[in-house]
Design an enzyme around this catalytic site. Structure first.
Site, PDB file in Angstrom:
ATOM      1  N   ASP A 161     -10.648  -1.501 -17.370  1.00 21.87           N
ATOM      2  CA  ASP A 161     -11.384  -0.445 -18.438  1.00 21.87           C
ATOM      3  C   ASP A 161     -12.250   0.081 -17.444  1.00 21.87           C
ATOM      4  O   ASP A 161     -12.180   1.446 -17.056  1.00 21.87           O
ATOM      5  CB  ASP A 161     -12.018   0.218 -18.994  1.00 21.87           C
ATOM      6  CG  ASP A 161     -11.064  -0.633 -20.458  1.00 21.87           C
ATOM      7  OD1 ASP A 161     -10.653   0.163 -20.785  1.00 21.87           O
ATOM      8  OD2 ASP A 161     -10.573  -2.042 -20.554  1.00 21.87           O
ATOM      9  N   HIS A 189     -13.060  -2.322 -25.798  1.00 21.72           N
ATOM     10  CA  HIS A 189     -11.744  -2.222 -24.493  1.00 21.72           C
ATOM     11  C   HIS A 189     -10.077  -2.471 -25.910  1.00 21.72           C
ATOM     12  O   HIS A 189      -9.572  -2.351 -26.667  1.00 21.72           O
ATOM     13  CB  HIS A 189     -11.249  -3.734 -24.248  1.00 21.72           C
ATOM     14  CG  HIS A 189      -9.228  -3.343 -23.777  1.00 21.72           C
ATOM     15  ND1 HIS A 189      -9.482  -3.137 -22.364  1.00 21.72           N
ATOM     16  CD2 HIS A 189      -7.708  -4.354 -24.281  1.00 21.72           C
ATOM     17  CE1 HIS A 189      -8.169  -2.609 -22.469  1.00 21.72           C
ATOM     18  NE2 HIS A 189      -7.110  -3.293 -22.926  1.00 21.72           N
TER      19      HIS A 189
HETATM   20  P1  NAI Z   1       3.811 -10.755 -23.296  1.00 20.21           P
HETATM   21  O1  NAI Z   1       4.420 -10.150 -24.292  1.00 20.21           O
HETATM   22  O2  NAI Z   1       4.707 -10.252 -22.108  1.00 20.21           O
HETATM   23  O3  NAI Z   1       3.212 -12.054 -22.956  1.00 20.21           O
HETATM   24  C1  NAI Z   1       2.186 -12.197 -23.696  1.00 20.21           C
HETATM   25  C2  NAI Z   1       3.138 -13.632 -24.117  1.00 20.21           C
HETATM   26  O4  NAI Z   1       2.195 -14.858 -24.982  1.00 20.21           O
HETATM   27  C3  NAI Z   1       4.257 -14.759 -24.411  1.00 20.21           C
HETATM   28  O5  NAI Z   1       5.017 -15.138 -23.927  1.00 20.21           O
HETATM   29  C4  NAI Z   1       4.230 -15.263 -25.961  1.00 20.21           C
HETATM   30  O6  NAI Z   1       5.391 -16.103 -26.090  1.00 20.21           O
HETATM   31  C5  NAI Z   1       2.715 -15.590 -25.451  1.00 20.21           C
HETATM   32  N1  NAI Z   1       1.983 -15.961 -26.888  1.00 20.21           N
HETATM   33  C6  NAI Z   1       1.876 -15.646 -28.231  1.00 20.21           C
HETATM   34  N2  NAI Z   1       1.259 -16.187 -28.568  1.00 20.21           N
HETATM   35  C7  NAI Z   1       0.624 -16.714 -27.809  1.00 20.21           C
HETATM   36  C8  NAI Z   1       0.583 -18.219 -28.353  1.00 20.21           C
HETATM   37  N3  NAI Z   1      -0.371 -18.602 -29.984  1.00 20.21           N
HETATM   38  N4  NAI Z   1      -0.147 -19.338 -27.470  1.00 20.21           N
HETATM   39  C9  NAI Z   1      -0.125 -19.027 -26.651  1.00 20.21           C
HETATM   40  N5  NAI Z   1       1.267 -18.147 -25.627  1.00 20.21           N
HETATM   41  C10 NAI Z   1       1.298 -17.493 -26.690  1.00 20.21           C
HETATM   42  O7  NAI Z   1       2.280  -9.372 -23.266  1.00 20.21           O
HETATM   43  P2  NAI Z   1       1.689  -9.055 -21.871  1.00 20.21           P
HETATM   44  O8  NAI Z   1       2.454  -7.746 -21.250  1.00 20.21           O
HETATM   45  O9  NAI Z   1       1.354 -10.478 -20.854  1.00 20.21           O
HETATM   46  O10 NAI Z   1      -0.002  -9.471 -22.697  1.00 20.21           O
HETATM   47  C11 NAI Z   1      -0.655 -10.795 -22.987  1.00 20.21           C
HETATM   48  C12 NAI Z   1      -1.712  -9.470 -23.943  1.00 20.21           C
HETATM   49  O11 NAI Z   1      -2.794  -9.128 -22.891  1.00 20.21           O
HETATM   50  C13 NAI Z   1      -0.769  -8.982 -24.879  1.00 20.21           C
HETATM   51  O12 NAI Z   1      -1.660  -8.616 -26.270  1.00 20.21           O
HETATM   52  C14 NAI Z   1      -1.552  -7.051 -24.546  1.00 20.21           C
HETATM   53  O13 NAI Z   1      -2.088  -6.155 -25.368  1.00 20.21           O
HETATM   54  C15 NAI Z   1      -3.617  -7.361 -24.090  1.00 20.21           C
HETATM   55  N6  NAI Z   1      -3.773  -7.220 -22.651  1.00 20.21           N
HETATM   56  C16 NAI Z   1      -4.933  -6.953 -22.511  1.00 20.21           C
HETATM   57  C17 NAI Z   1      -5.726  -5.898 -21.857  1.00 20.21           C
HETATM   58  C18 NAI Z   1      -6.985  -6.035 -21.490  1.00 20.21           C
HETATM   59  O14 NAI Z   1      -7.412  -5.232 -20.505  1.00 20.21           O
HETATM   60  N7  NAI Z   1      -7.728  -6.495 -22.276  1.00 20.21           N
HETATM   61  C19 NAI Z   1      -4.958  -5.110 -20.697  1.00 20.21           C
HETATM   62  C20 NAI Z   1      -3.239  -5.419 -20.637  1.00 20.21           C
HETATM   63  C21 NAI Z   1      -2.668  -5.548 -21.663  1.00 20.21           C
END
Ligand code: NAI
Length: 327
Positions: A161, A189
């Site tokens: 952000d 966030h």
């Molecule tokens: P993604 O779906 O591509 O990857 C997430 C990975 O986490 C998957 O491979 C999944 O198997 C794994 N996973 C799920 N539960 C798990 C657990 N308990 N232990 C270990 N691994 C686990 O998602 P992406 O795009 O990588 O995003 C990840 C997170 O980041 C999402 O929650 C998204 O909303 C968040 N995010 C946060 C932002 C921020 O500014 N704070 C910005 C963009 C995304």
């Protein structure tokens, strides 16, 4: 040469993981003289574990001089062993038809488990950054689940952000991003975050005076920053990943290596600053030095800003209330 540090990353086979791991291993997060051991966690499911192996093959193929070791895990109790840094990226994304309460509760379980594991096995100085959404509430849950670790070791990512706001301000003023100092982002966030340029300066001059347009602030700037994540999904068909990974690198680098007096935004547990209830994981302007962050205190809060802070706080309190019973 320096002793390697241990960096745990969860969700390591996901899209943020793919944009993040190579930069950590190349030294962009902790410095070009700091070797790292990557402790990578994925869910204990064949697909993600196999994908993680593929990512590790590519990490091998980069022959990074600073990559001193690499491990794949399916259990946080082994993944977080002795870890100095933990980037909690993996979480359960919202699926079609899923209620917010259900999402909060599933992620609540994940972050209770990971908080307990950090409490049990991580370095006592571990620096934890929660990226997985809802990031502030997940970080709060992990902190509450790790009573033997200092509460200030837990942070949530507001840096995306912050960086989005910097880039909008640079475009509006026609000045370089790097020239903008003293930007603050308050709160959650989420689209309710309050990006606040009242104190921002460019070469000593007030950004607020330069822009001098409250309607732009309220009707263009804040909605653009707040809804940027949705705009990226609309354009790309996937959520922000490279920019999220970049923000995670920025957050950890600044926390570990310092900001030289500059302000950045971190979600950190409140000690009551600005009237935010103690422990609320809230976005604040901070400075970092010697591996510690410090909230910038004593800033005046005008009526408009108070309204924005109240709104984002109310949302966070609502999220906390939704998961309290799990703790
Ligand atoms: P993604 O779906 O591509 O990857 C997430 C990975 O986490 C998957 O491979 C999944 O198997 C794994 N996973 C799920 N539960 C798990 C657990 N308990 N232990 C270990 N691994 C686990 O998602 P992406 O795009 O990588 O995003 C990840 C997170 O980041 C999402 O929650 C998204 O909303 C968040 N995010 C946060 C932002 C921020 O500014 N704070 C910005 C963009 C995304």
């Amino acid at each position: 040469s320096k002793k390697p540090v241990r960096v745990a990353v969860t969700g390591a086979a996901g899209q943020i993981g793919y944009a993040l791991l190579f930069r950590i291993a190349s030294g962009e997060m902790l410095g070009k003289d700091q070797p790292v051991i990557l402790q990578l966690l994925e869910v204990p499911v064949e697909g993600p574990q196999k994908a993680l192996k593929g990512v590790m093959m590519e990490l091998d193929d980069c022959a990074f001089p600073l990559l001193a070791g690499m491990e794949a895990h399916s259990d946080p109790m082994t993944a977080f062993k002795d870890t100095d840094y933990a980037l909690l990226v993996g979480s359960m994304p919202r699926k079609a038809g899923m209620e917010r309460a259900e999402l909060l509760s599933i992620n609540g379980q994940i972050f209770i488990g990971q908080g307990k594991a950090l409490d049990a096995v991580a370095s006592r100085d571990v620096k934890v950054l929660v990226v997985g959404n809802p990031a502030n509430t997940n970080a709060w849950i992990a902190m509450k689940s790790a009573p033997s670790l200092p509460r200030e070791n837990f942070t949530a990512m507001l840096r995306l952000d912050h960086n989005r706001a910097l880039s909008q301000l640079a475009a509006k003023t026609g000045k370089p991003v790097a020239s903008i100092q003293k930007l603050a982002v308050w709160g959650n966030h989420s689209p309710t975050m309050y990006a606040d340029y009242r104190f921002a300066t460019i070469e000593g001059a007030s950004v607020k005076d330069m822009i001098n347009d409250h309607a732009w602030n309220k009707d263009v700037f804040l909605p653009t920053v707040g809804k940027r994540g949705a705009a990226i999904i609309e354009a790309r068909g996937l959520s922000s990943a490279a920019s999220a990974a970049n923000a995670a690198i920025d957050h950890m680098r600044d926390w570990a290596l310092g900001t030289n007096g500059g302000w950045v935004t971190m979600g950190v547990p409140s000690n009551g600053e600005y009237g935010i209830p103690k422990d609320t994981m809230f976005g604040y302007p901070v400075t970092c030095e010697g591996g510690k962050y410090k909230i910038v205190e004593g800033l005046p809060v005008d009526e408009f800003s108070q309204g924005c802070i109240d709104k984002t706080l109310a949302e966070l309190v609502g999220e906390q209330d939704g998961v309290k019973h799990l703790l």
